[in-house]
Design an enzyme around this catalytic site. Structure first.
Site, mmCIF file in Angstrom:
data_model
loop_
_atom_site.group_PDB
_atom_site.id
_atom_site.type_symbol
_atom_site.label_atom_id
_atom_site.label_comp_id
_atom_site.label_asym_id
_atom_site.label_seq_id
_atom_site.Cartn_x
_atom_site.Cartn_y
_atom_site.Cartn_z
ATOM 1 C CB SER A 20 47.913 -76.325 -21.868
ATOM 2 O OG SER A 20 48.678 -75.653 -20.903
ATOM 3 C CE LYS A 27 49.314 -78.499 -18.566
ATOM 4 N NZ LYS A 27 49.052 -77.077 -18.403
ATOM 5 C CE1 TYR A 48 53.469 -79.738 -18.493
ATOM 6 C CE2 TYR A 48 55.074 -77.990 -18.232
ATOM 7 C CZ TYR A 48 53.761 -78.405 -18.286
ATOM 8 O OH TYR A 48 52.753 -77.491 -18.160
ATOM 9 C CE1 TYR A 54 45.789 -73.747 -19.337
ATOM 10 C CE2 TYR A 54 44.960 -72.028 -20.763
ATOM 11 C CZ TYR A 54 45.885 -73.012 -20.492
ATOM 12 O OH TYR A 54 46.896 -73.245 -21.366
ATOM 13 C CB VAL A 76 49.910 -70.217 -22.996
ATOM 14 C CG1 VAL A 76 49.111 -70.330 -21.716
ATOM 15 C CG2 VAL A 76 51.168 -71.035 -22.971
#
Lengths: 310, 310, 310, 310
Positions: free
Chosen positions: C66, C69, C194, C246, C264
């Site tokens: 992540s 992102k 992705y 998160y 993660v």
């Protein structure tokens, strides 16, 4: 239906279902209900001629709790008509627990999905007319006294007080309804009425009579006196199928197939169209709030006597 | 920062932002708030030395409403400590409207996600100690009197009464919290305290001073007196970034980038670390509950003076 | 900041935080990630002059997951502009888990609340332009190669394949976005992109450099070369505060107070404005998906070096 | 039931209900369905001896769409047994739209609440056994050919292809089921099977025969051949009451009271126990996805012929 044989079958079914009482727990969130012996189980059957068969703890008094939702709906429909009532409460099952508040916010307009969940029943209580709580309560009590044939039917004050003291979640639901404009009457008075309805005390035998009146489309078995309009009786039986057993209604419809309404004191009122009313009392509940042994008992009877409406 | 030039820039920004008042509406759900002139806009800046610049309706009194959530959080943290407070209310932004009840049911345990939404602020109000509502209120009022330097700061009784009469949704939230065990104190007394906090009356100038105290990590600008522990001031500013502007907090953080808390009376309190406090009053609200022109004004000032903390 | 002393403090903090690795578990839903030694912990600090301090497993390669992102958001913003991007993905924190699908249905219009949750990042991936997946990937990879100074930065094929095979939930999110019209590009190609972003392999040292570039508002420390527009760097740091960890972002903002993004695989990239970038690698995760020991480590460093931005 | 009189009443009811076609719209999300003339309305009644009465557009072919959910459930139950099926899909109505994904995430375990919503029907399609899609489809088609007596029953390829191309939401549902472990088979193959079931082409007359077989507890009217086990027929009729009309099932149960299943091509299959099957075709839909005029028509017939089961 041969009476003697049916009596024996009923007794056997109660005996067989009793084994399941150990799988549930009495309702703990109302302190007064938590005192009850969880091993009890009783059932009564009321036939079209008024005959009553029974087995087990069929004379033990218990409070209607959510079974009263049917009774207050009857009164609200008779007093206000379908249009008024169903503008304020829906007709759809929800899939959510009986005390859930989520859909009150997510569904627009913010009306409860049906009158069998707590939010819906509080909205219905708000529609019962009368001059003060006592008179509004009498509208429901007098209907129930006629249906059961017991003019002494009344409230268990200890349960009523216990519930009133501990009903924070129901207060949350009622205030949400007030905020949404669904509830026009005073919140505390309406809740007071709701708690009183829930605390009306009955026996399995009396509940069997309630069921029989609905099974007979609103007519008292022995006398033939009409106490509920046929249309209203039909609506109630339909709600009993789609929403009567909390969020296990769909499962119950498939596994048992009888219109029924349960309450957290352990009662179940079932109405087999034209054939019989059944009253059950078994205070040990499953996690959705239905009598564990009571559901099992109805499943046994439905198979034995071929009662499913589907 | 050159004072004279800053004064002119502030006046220009207020003038430019005034055009946006027409895009919003005053809060209608509290009748008393609905009476306010939606075209007003005022702002004040409090500098580290206590100097106050202002423009527009900076002396018009209005009620803190949700800005008081910061004040009650300060008191609750000082009285109970972080551990006690954050066991009962979370630290996470929600993405939901400020009066939403959904997550109280869906999140386990059922504690409010943060103290800036109504449910969280009601939980916080429940933690403010004192002997009766008056004394509990005084804990908040005396802090605010110190922070603003106005010993006469008090409640607008008309707004308080108006809110108390019409607060059905807040009552629903409070009763849900009671049911979940989050709220240990009496529901109506806690709500009464909450409504009183919300109705504390201030001006944009006073709000600018509140912001400056937080910007200075809890110290009164002129005197240097510490009125809030540094750690508590830091926590407040963090909440102002993550949850201060209702469910537009994330957008405000990106577009403006200043720790800020808004209220539905049209106030915004902003704290630019070490540099200034800003008080805004513009009662015309956007659909999420923030002052339309106030947000625009802060955006203009943030660009002009490079105030973003990111 | 004295380098030698800082080095010792970093090593001590890594040692102290190592005790917490036992409280978490490596991500199990991507089989390849489940093979990693959960007891590892490493950290690196990159200072404004490019100096890198490190301790523990700071040279062990791991995948961005992540953290990517942030990188794809940078590219999407540079290629499409804020208006285009934020019409398709929001700026608000959610309070829900990173892979939640609920708000895609409940929020109207059905756009993801922010680009740091999976749904939002998939939407962002859909906005990255280029002729085929390889070219679209290169847009991200070449930015990262510049930022890290490592021209050989590439994808861990095993992790990429593992993730691609097991990404049913992400496929559900992507198809929902397709249905809502948020995703204009081909679903499988976008997901492929992705998954590749997520599988870019880095070390804690390289992540520290990523953080430093953001901390320096988009400029490479040693060369002064601008690789990210200042405005875009500011937006990224803001998202790192409001949504970077998160649904523990709010808690992290209060307890640590540094803009940070976790993944993660156990990585965390932190950016302390103007002062430093921090890269952490600790694959044992808490239940929300953040490195248990990594969060603890950042908390220790934030206190030791007074890094909180609030 | 007197045939001639019933024929006239049916024609009158179709005529009366036709006025309501203007209140709905044809399904737009499947392009091929959007081409249909929204003013059509047809109905057929199949009696226990196989006699078929009809009126209006009773010979116009249309695709089963969600009516096929009953057919695939029958096959899945016959092939796998109740235990296997109901471990993967529930028995409860939901209160949510047929294509909602929310409860897949909120309900634990993540299984669809019932087989009549899209998620549940996709799960059921995954349980239909066979060697490849063709063979799995044949299991459903051959049942339907027996039930309708039309050995040429087949798929409308244009609708099938149109649906397959535009089924992003169903793909989202299927991938979520895959992620939850509810769907064991290949996602695209299962969806392919699901789209084919939905595209099976029938007329109102044929649907009336389907309804009659269920009304007769699983037996072909003329021949007496059992094609569905009685228990399975009972389960289907129960689902038709509790969940057959999307999230208007509860309302339909009260207002009409016949077990029925609708589809977005405008079809409704109704089964009046022991008495008749009814097939309706009226492509103009209300906002919940049910044929506007079709529902009205069934309401008229239910009153005229006293068909309600409650």
């Amino acid at each position: 239906m041969e009476i003697e044989r049916a009596s024996i079958q009923l007794a056997e079914a109660v005996k067989a279902a009793s084994d399941y009482t150990g799988q549930g727990k009495v309702a703990a969130y109302i302190p007064e209900l938590a005192k009850v012996d969880s091993r009890m189980l009783g059932a009564a059957v009321c036939l079209p001629d008024g005959t009553i068969l029974s087995a087990g703890d069929a004379d033990v008094p218990f409070t209607l709790q959510s079974i009263s939702k049917i009774c207050s709906l009857i009164v609200a429909l008779c007093q206000n008509g379908q249009k008024h009532v169903f503008e304020r409460v829906g007709k759809e099952p929800t899939g959510d627990p009986f005390n859930s508040i989520i859909k009150l916010e997510t569904i627009k307009p913010h009306k409860p999905l049906n009158p069998m969940i707590n939010a819906g029943a509080i909205a219905v209580a708000g529609m019962i007319q009368g001059n003060g709580v006592e008179q509004r309560l009498d509208a429901v009590l007098s209907l129930l006294r006629k249906m059961t044939g017991n003019p002494a039917l009344s409230i268990n004050e200890a349960v009523y007080c216990s519930e009133k003291r501990t009903a924070a979640r129901n207060r949350a639901l009622a205030w949400f309804l007030k905020d949404s404009g669904v509830l026009a009457t005073d919140v505390e008075e309406t809740l007071d009425l709701y708690f009183r309805h829930c605390a009306i005390e009955v026996t399995a035998k009396e509940v069997a009579r309630l069921g029989m009146v609905l099974a007979a489309d609103g007519v008292i078995p022995e006398t033939g006196e009409r106490v509920i309009p046929q249309e209203v009786a039909r609506i109630c039986k339909t709600f009993m199928v789609t929403c009567g057993m909390y969020n296990a209604s769909g499962e119950f419809a498939i596994d048992v197939g009888i219109p029924a309404k349960s309450g957290v004191a352990g009662g179940i009122m079932a109405a087999v169209p034209q054939r019989m009313g059944i009253g059950v009392f078994g205070p040990a509940l499953d996690e959705k709030g239905n009598s564990v042994a009571g559901v099992k008992l109805l499943e046994l009877l439905a198979k034995e006597w071929n009662l499913a409406i589907f």
